[in-house]
Structure formats: structure tokens, C-alpha cells
Scaffold this motif. Structure first.
Motif, PDB file in Angstrom:
ATOM      1  N   MET A 126       0.816  -1.214   0.000  1.00  0.00           N
ATOM      2  CA  MET A 126       0.000   0.000   0.000  1.00  0.00           C
ATOM      3  C   MET A 126       0.847   1.259   0.000  1.00  0.00           C
ATOM      4  N   GLY A 127       2.162   1.092  -0.130  1.00  0.00           N
ATOM      5  CA  GLY A 127       3.021   2.257  -0.260  1.00  0.00           C
ATOM      6  C   GLY A 127       3.587   2.799   1.038  1.00  0.00           C
ATOM      7  N   PHE A 128       3.506   2.076   2.141  1.00  0.00           N
ATOM      8  CA  PHE A 128       4.059   2.561   3.406  1.00  0.00           C
ATOM      9  C   PHE A 128       5.577   2.397   3.405  1.00  0.00           C
ATOM     10  N   GLY A 129       6.248   3.386   3.967  1.00  0.00           N
ATOM     11  CA  GLY A 129       7.697   3.340   4.032  1.00  0.00           C
ATOM     12  C   GLY A 129       8.197   2.353   5.077  1.00  0.00           C
ATOM     13  N   ASN A 130       9.470   1.976   4.947  1.00  0.00           N
ATOM     14  CA  ASN A 130      10.053   1.011   5.877  1.00  0.00           C
ATOM     15  C   ASN A 130      10.078   1.549   7.308  1.00  0.00           C
ATOM     16  N   LYS A 131      10.259   2.854   7.456  1.00  0.00           N
ATOM     17  CA  LYS A 131      10.308   3.443   8.798  1.00  0.00           C
ATOM     18  C   LYS A 131       8.961   3.267   9.500  1.00  0.00           C
ATOM     19  N   TRP A 132       7.871   3.544   8.773  1.00  0.00           N
ATOM     20  CA  TRP A 132       6.529   3.405   9.360  1.00  0.00           C
ATOM     21  C   TRP A 132       6.240   1.946   9.686  1.00  0.00           C
ATOM     22  N   ILE A 133       6.608   1.045   8.779  1.00  0.00           N
ATOM     23  CA  ILE A 133       6.382  -0.386   9.001  1.00  0.00           C
ATOM     24  C   ILE A 133       7.147  -0.865  10.230  1.00  0.00           C
ATOM     25  N   TRP A 143       7.962   0.946  12.820  1.00  0.00           N
ATOM     26  CA  TRP A 143       7.269   1.482  13.999  1.00  0.00           C
ATOM     27  C   TRP A 143       6.131   0.558  14.426  1.00  0.00           C
ATOM     28  N   ILE A 144       5.290   0.178  13.450  1.00  0.00           N
ATOM     29  CA  ILE A 144       4.149  -0.690  13.760  1.00  0.00           C
ATOM     30  C   ILE A 144       4.633  -2.051  14.232  1.00  0.00           C
ATOM     31  N   SER A 145       5.645  -2.584  13.582  1.00  0.00           N
ATOM     32  CA  SER A 145       6.187  -3.882  13.982  1.00  0.00           C
ATOM     33  C   SER A 145       6.733  -3.832  15.405  1.00  0.00           C
ATOM     34  N   PHE A 146       7.369  -2.722  15.755  1.00  0.00           N
ATOM     35  CA  PHE A 146       7.903  -2.557  17.119  1.00  0.00           C
ATOM     36  C   PHE A 146       6.773  -2.541  18.143  1.00  0.00           C
ATOM     37  N   CYS A 147       5.673  -1.816  17.816  1.00  0.00           N
ATOM     38  CA  CYS A 147       4.538  -1.738  18.741  1.00  0.00           C
ATOM     39  C   CYS A 147       3.892  -3.102  18.959  1.00  0.00           C
ATOM     40  N   ILE A 148       3.903  -3.937  17.914  1.00  0.00           N
ATOM     41  CA  ILE A 148       3.254  -5.247  18.013  1.00  0.00           C
ATOM     42  C   ILE A 148       4.158  -6.278  18.690  1.00  0.00           C
ATOM     43  N   SER A 149       5.437  -6.267  18.357  1.00  0.00           N
ATOM     44  CA  SER A 149       6.328  -7.341  18.803  1.00  0.00           C
ATOM     45  C   SER A 149       6.956  -7.095  20.171  1.00  0.00           C
ATOM     46  N   ASN A 150       6.806  -5.893  20.738  1.00  0.00           N
ATOM     47  CA  ASN A 150       7.434  -5.596  22.026  1.00  0.00           C
ATOM     48  C   ASN A 150       6.419  -5.400  23.146  1.00  0.00           C
ATOM     49  N   VAL A 151       5.216  -5.930  22.959  1.00  0.00           N
ATOM     50  CA  VAL A 151       4.189  -5.814  23.990  1.00  0.00           C
ATOM     51  C   VAL A 151       4.484  -6.793  25.119  1.00  0.00           C
ATOM     52  N   LYS A 152       4.367  -6.313  26.359  1.00  0.00           N
ATOM     53  CA  LYS A 152       4.550  -7.174  27.529  1.00  0.00           C
ATOM     54  C   LYS A 152       3.319  -7.080  28.425  1.00  0.00           C
ATOM     55  N   PHE A 153       3.047  -8.149  29.129  1.00  0.00           N
ATOM     56  CA  PHE A 153       1.869  -8.220  29.998  1.00  0.00           C
ATOM     57  C   PHE A 153       2.294  -8.568  31.415  1.00  0.00           C
ATOM     58  N   SER A 154       1.459  -8.174  32.361  1.00  0.00           N
ATOM     59  CA  SER A 154       1.673  -8.508  33.759  1.00  0.00           C
ATOM     60  C   SER A 154       0.352  -8.928  34.372  1.00  0.00           C
ATOM     61  N   LEU A 155       0.393  -9.918  35.253  1.00  0.00           N
ATOM     62  CA  LEU A 155      -0.803 -10.396  35.927  1.00  0.00           C
ATOM     63  C   LEU A 155      -0.906  -9.789  37.323  1.00  0.00           C
ATOM     64  N   ILE A 156      -2.133  -9.372  37.683  1.00  0.00           N
ATOM     65  CA  ILE A 156      -2.369  -8.845  39.027  1.00  0.00           C
ATOM     66  C   ILE A 156      -2.790 -10.009  39.924  1.00  0.00           C
ATOM     67  N   ILE A 157      -1.975 -10.313  40.902  1.00  0.00           N
ATOM     68  CA  ILE A 157      -2.238 -11.405  41.850  1.00  0.00           C
ATOM     69  C   ILE A 157      -2.313 -10.813  43.245  1.00  0.00           C
TER      70      ILE A 157
END
Length: 250
Positions: free
Chosen positions: A1-8, A10-24
Motif C-alpha cells: 500500500m506504499g508505506f515506508g520502511n520506517k513506518w512499518i 514502527w508498527i512492527s515494534f509496537c506489536i512485537s514488544n508488547v509485555k503483559f503482567s498479571l495482578i495477583i
């Protein structure tokens, strides 16, 4: 769709670096890495889905330009096969899979080769009317049955609210924030029948003046006055008919 590598990236970083924590026991315990991309309900997922659907839209437009399909897709075996190919390619590119067992073809008027079309597409045949994203398809919007669900939802909420002790300010807030919004989704496309509008207004009026009282309440102010804006001396409750007409003119 014409998106630049820099933008791609950014999105890849947001998706692949997500971390979760459980409240116990009331406190977070450790973090773990996400393995499936965005979490459910993430605000970014909506925008990524729209971008993916734009890619599907481009593929369908290109198929129309090449003459593979006409319109969205006519009831012809060759066009159905091309549509199936488009969706299969889209599955491979986007990793969004079509659930063919839940997919349906809705014949309009007489379609002689319906069984052959469904076998090529791999779905089932159902008839109208039906619902799609909460909207009635194939049903006349003037039929009262179409609007029954809105009335039932309003009645369910009123039953729950009437079991609580609410101040007049709380009642007004519930009417403006919840009850006024109940028919909005339908009134974007359909003209609200007069009889349904009267029933909704009656429910709002009774709840405003009676609340959770068992005895019948008295309307202290005319409804036309109540529905005026605060600047005009009213309470700012929506006028359903005017709101409906303004939505239809957009």
C-alpha cells in the motif's frame, strides 16, 4: 500500500514488544512477552484492521478493472471463483482467515444456480431478512418488529435502574447518556416510525418523573419543554425525530 520502511518498523515494534503482567492479590507479578501480536481491545487493532481491509478493497477494485468480476460480484460461477481466489490470496497475505462455515450467500429474487455457486464458494445459503452488524437486512424498516430489540433493551435497562434509589440528576444522566443513544445506530440509516418514537419518549418521560417510585408520578413540565436545550430552559434531552432527520441528511 506504499508505506515506508520506517513506518512499518514502527508498527512492527509496537506489536512485537508488547509485555503483559498479571495482578495477583492486588499487585502485579512479573512480565511476559506477547506471542500473538496486539492484545484484544488494543486501540491500534482497529486502525490496522482498516488498513488490511483497504488492501482487500484494492484487490477487488483491480479485479473489476480487469473484468474478472462485475459490480461487487454477480451470480456467475466464473465471478464466484475469482472472488474465492481473491479472498484466498488475501488470507495468505494478511493472515486473516475467512470462516467459510459461517459465511453465507443471500439470494435476492430468483437465482437458478444457487447450489453451484455455494459449492464453488464453500459456504451455505440462507434467506433474507437477517442481521449484519446489528442492522436488519432485507426487512422493511417501517415494520415494528425491526425496532422491538431497541424497545426491549430500553425496558431491560429501566428494570435494573428502577430497582435502585436514584436522584433526579442521576436519572437525567442515564437518560441522556444511555437511553438517548439506544436508537442512534438504527436511526443513522432508517426513519424512526412515529409509534416507536412515542413509546421511547413515554419510557423516558415516565422514568424521569417517576423514577423508582411505585406510585404514578406527575409530569411537572411538558415534554416539549424538557427536550429543549439548557440555554433555552430545558434539560437537554434529545428530540428523537430531529436527531433522526439530522443523521439521515449526513
Amino acid at each position: 500500500m506504499g508505506f515506508g520502511n520506517k513506518w512499518i518498523n514502527w508498527i512492527s515494534f509496537c506489536i512485537s514488544n508488547v509485555k503483559f503482567s498479571l495482578i495477583i492479590n492486588g499487585s502485579p507479578k512479573g512480565f511476559f512477552q506477547s506471542q500473538k501480536g496486539l492484545r484484544q481491545g488494543d486501540p491500534m487493532s482497529l486502525f490496522l484492521f482498516i488498513l488490511a481491509m483497504e488492501g482487500l478493497n484494492f484487490m477487488i477494485r483491480r479485479a473489476r478493472e480487469n473484468g474478472w468480476i462485475r459490480g461487487f460480484c454477480e451470480a456467475e460461477v466464473t465471478q464466484i471463483r475469482h472472488l474465492r481466489s481473491i479472498l484466498t490470496i488475501f488470507e495468505g497475505v494478511s493472515r486473516l482467515h475467512v470462516n467459510w462455515q459461517k459465511s453465507c450467500l443471500y439470494p435476492v429474487n430468483q437465482v437458478p444456480n444457487m447450489q453451484i455457486l455455494t459449492e464453488n464458494l464453500g459456504c451455505q445459503v440462507v434467506s433474507l431478512p437477517t442481521k449484519y452488524l446489528g442492522m436488519p437486512l432485507g426487512a422493511k424498516n417501517k415494520k415494528l418488529e425491526v425496532w422491538n430489540e431497541i424497545l426491549q433493551r430500553s425496558e431491560m435497562k429501566l428494570t435494573r435502574w428502577k430497582s435502585q434509589y436514584l436522584s433526579l440528576g442521576s436519572i437525567l444522566t442515564l437518560i441522556k447518556s444511555v437511553m438517548d443513544g439506544q436508537p442512534t445506530y438504527m436511526t443513522i440509516l432508517f426513519l424512526l416510525p412515529v409509534s416507536i418514537g412515542k413509546k421511547i419518549n413515554k419510557a423516558r418521560r415516565v422514568f424521569l418523573w417517576q423514577g423508582n417510585k411505585e406510585k404514578k408520578g406527575y409530569n411537572l413540565v411538558k415534554w416539549d419543554k424538557v427536550a429543549l436545550s439548557k440555554e433555552q430552559g430545558g434539560l437537554g434531552i434529545k428530540k428523537l425525530r430531529a436527531h433522526n432527520e439530522s443523521l439521515l441528511k449526513k
